[in-house]
Design an enzyme around this catalytic site. Structure first.
Site, PDB file in Angstrom:
ATOM      1  N   ASP A  92       9.051   1.399  -1.006  1.00 19.59           N
ATOM      2  CA  ASP A  92      10.220   1.710  -1.848  1.00 19.59           C
ATOM      3  C   ASP A  92      10.135   1.013  -3.211  1.00 19.59           C
ATOM      4  O   ASP A  92      10.847   1.376  -4.141  1.00 19.59           O
ATOM      5  CB  ASP A  92      11.544   1.371  -1.139  1.00 19.59           C
ATOM      6  CG  ASP A  92      11.598  -0.017  -0.531  1.00 19.59           C
ATOM      7  OD1 ASP A  92      10.554  -0.527  -0.093  1.00 19.59           O
ATOM      8  OD2 ASP A  92      12.699  -0.601  -0.487  1.00 19.59           O
ATOM      9  N   HIS A  93       9.224   0.038  -3.355  1.00 19.80           N
ATOM     10  CA  HIS A  93       9.128  -0.728  -4.602  1.00 19.80           C
ATOM     11  C   HIS A  93       7.913  -0.356  -5.459  1.00 19.80           C
ATOM     12  O   HIS A  93       7.806  -0.818  -6.586  1.00 19.80           O
ATOM     13  CB  HIS A  93       9.093  -2.231  -4.292  1.00 19.80           C
ATOM     14  CG  HIS A  93      10.341  -2.715  -3.612  1.00 19.80           C
ATOM     15  ND1 HIS A  93      11.324  -3.425  -4.277  1.00 19.80           N
ATOM     16  CD2 HIS A  93      10.790  -2.546  -2.338  1.00 19.80           C
ATOM     17  CE1 HIS A  93      12.315  -3.688  -3.435  1.00 19.80           C
ATOM     18  NE2 HIS A  93      12.016  -3.169  -2.249  1.00 19.80           N
ATOM     19  N   HIS A  95       9.649 -12.568   2.908  1.00 22.89           N
ATOM     20  CA  HIS A  95      10.178 -11.238   3.262  1.00 22.89           C
ATOM     21  C   HIS A  95       9.174 -10.551   4.187  1.00 22.89           C
ATOM     22  O   HIS A  95       8.140 -10.067   3.734  1.00 22.89           O
ATOM     23  CB  HIS A  95      10.405 -10.405   1.996  1.00 22.89           C
ATOM     24  CG  HIS A  95      10.758  -8.979   2.260  1.00 22.89           C
ATOM     25  ND1 HIS A  95      11.800  -8.605   3.086  1.00 22.89           N
ATOM     26  CD2 HIS A  95      10.215  -7.820   1.815  1.00 22.89           C
ATOM     27  CE1 HIS A  95      11.871  -7.280   3.124  1.00 22.89           C
ATOM     28  NE2 HIS A  95      10.911  -6.781   2.371  1.00 22.89           N
ATOM     29  N   ASP A 109      13.466  -8.165  -2.196  1.00 19.20           N
ATOM     30  CA  ASP A 109      13.852  -8.265  -0.790  1.00 19.20           C
ATOM     31  C   ASP A 109      13.568  -9.682  -0.300  1.00 19.20           C
ATOM     32  O   ASP A 109      12.592 -10.306  -0.724  1.00 19.20           O
ATOM     33  CB  ASP A 109      13.061  -7.262   0.050  1.00 19.20           C
ATOM     34  CG  ASP A 109      13.320  -5.817  -0.366  1.00 19.20           C
ATOM     35  OD1 ASP A 109      14.110  -5.610  -1.304  1.00 19.20           O
ATOM     36  OD2 ASP A 109      12.729  -4.914   0.237  1.00 19.20           O
ATOM     37  N   HIS A 162      19.724  -3.207  -4.015  1.00 19.34           N
ATOM     38  CA  HIS A 162      19.060  -2.814  -2.774  1.00 19.34           C
ATOM     39  C   HIS A 162      20.118  -2.452  -1.729  1.00 19.34           C
ATOM     40  O   HIS A 162      20.138  -2.940  -0.607  1.00 19.34           O
ATOM     41  CB  HIS A 162      18.160  -3.958  -2.268  1.00 19.34           C
ATOM     42  CG  HIS A 162      16.990  -3.499  -1.445  1.00 19.34           C
ATOM     43  ND1 HIS A 162      17.049  -3.419  -0.081  1.00 19.34           N
ATOM     44  CD2 HIS A 162      15.736  -3.105  -1.777  1.00 19.34           C
ATOM     45  CE1 HIS A 162      15.866  -3.007   0.387  1.00 19.34           C
ATOM     46  NE2 HIS A 162      15.050  -2.806  -0.624  1.00 19.34           N
TER      47      HIS A 162
HETATM   48 ZN    ZN Z   1      12.955  -2.776  -0.382  1.00 23.60          ZN
HETATM   49 ZN    ZN Z   2      10.753  -4.868   1.361  1.00 20.60          ZN
END
Ligand code: ZN
Ligand code: ZN
Length: 300
Positions: free
Chosen positions: A65-66, A140, A210, A268
């Site tokens: 997602d990043h 994370h 995150d 987020h």
């Molecule tokens: Zn994320």
């Molecule tokens: Zn992540």
């Protein structure tokens, strides 16, 4: 001064309103992208920021997602025949994934634009003169994640009442004092300390992607004017937050409050909650909290 444009504020699943994560930080004529989720190139256009002078990407970590917006952005920049080299900063594991992703599409070293990769280790990333960027490790899940500290130095300004009292004329002599050099007026020595006020105007912005915990991060965040950090879950789902390696809004707000953060911006965002619920949980702990929305523009 730092100008932030939130280009994407969703968690791993986007919504109709929220794109995958990306944040544009502008300072002293430079533009830096923090993360580049899928569709970031269109978010740059929709925000009005566009593609010009975009030559640096900081990656918090390599979750898809990043980072999935990088190939699309590079493809477009290549079609525009942008000659500027792009520098991507990230942890070694993060860069490894990006390098493999680009090589899978175009062949090793054959991305549509010149790309340089700069592996992060704790400490300074760049010194741009008017501001610096430092990075620090963040826990994370199984990633090598980093958070970023943007800092502009406080400056001391000439005090006009003291200049007048000491008879310093307008012009280059004042410039000397402002630069910290002593001068002589009518045979009298005047020291910069006599006419400079206290330091003011320095800003500190901290961006954390995150995170499964805020343990150990206090020293990097202390006294920040603004903290941007994830808040994927609410406290009632704290066990789920643990399992997925994310924070709750209450954890983020408690962390910001304990470290004397001026303003907290949560991002987020998960589609499972109403914005009002998330905001209420944070503002109970730190009144100066807000939730980022796509295309929000914030200046500190
Ligand atoms: Zn994320
Ligand atoms: Zn992540």
């Amino acid at each position: 001064m730092f100008a932030l444009t939130f280009l994407g504020t969703s968690a791993s699943v986007p919504s109709a309103e929220r794109n995958h994560p990306a944040l544009l930080v502008e300072a002293a004529g430079q533009r830096i992208l923090v993360d580049c989720g899928e569709g970031t190139q269109r978010q740059l256009l929709r925000s009005g920021a566009g593609f010009r002078r975009l030559d640096r990407i900081l990656l918090t970590h390599a979750h898809l997602d990043h980072v999935l917006g990088i190939p699309g952005l590079f493809s477009t920049l290549g079609l525009r025949q942008t000659s500027d080299a792009m520098t991507i900063h990230g942890g070694e594991g993060t860069l490894d994934l990006v390098i493999r992703m680009l090589a899978g599409l175009w062949g090793a070293g054959r991305a549509p634009i010149p790309v340089e990769f700069a592996a992060l280790s704790e400490g300074q990333v760049i010194d741009a003169g008017d501001f610096t960027i430092d990075c620090f490790p963040v826990r994370h899940r199984d990633t090598d994640s980093f958070g970023f500290v943007f800092q502009s130095p406080a400056r001391r300004h000439l005090q006009s009442d003291r200049l007048a009292a000491l008879g310093v004329p307008d012009g280059p002599l004042r410039g000397e004092l402002a630069a910290g050099r002593p001068i002589v007026v009518d045979g009298r020595a005047i020291d910069p300390e006599d006419v400079l006020g206290p330091p003011s105007g320095g800003k500190k912005l901290v961006v954390i992607g995150d995170a499964e915990t805020t343990d150990g991060l206090s020293k990097h965040v202390a006294d920040a004017d603004m903290l941007v950090i994830e808040a994927t879950f609410l406290e009632r789902d704290a066990p789920t937050a643990r399992n997925y390696g994310h924070l709750t809004a209450a954890e983020a707000a408690s962390f910001a409050a304990a470290n004397n953060v001026g303003q907290l911006v949560l991002t987020h965002m998960s589609g499972r909650y109403e914005d009002e619920e998330i905001l209420a949980e944070a503002t109970r702990i730190l009144p100066n909290s807000r939730i980022a929305a796509d295309f929000d523009h914030v200046v500190i």
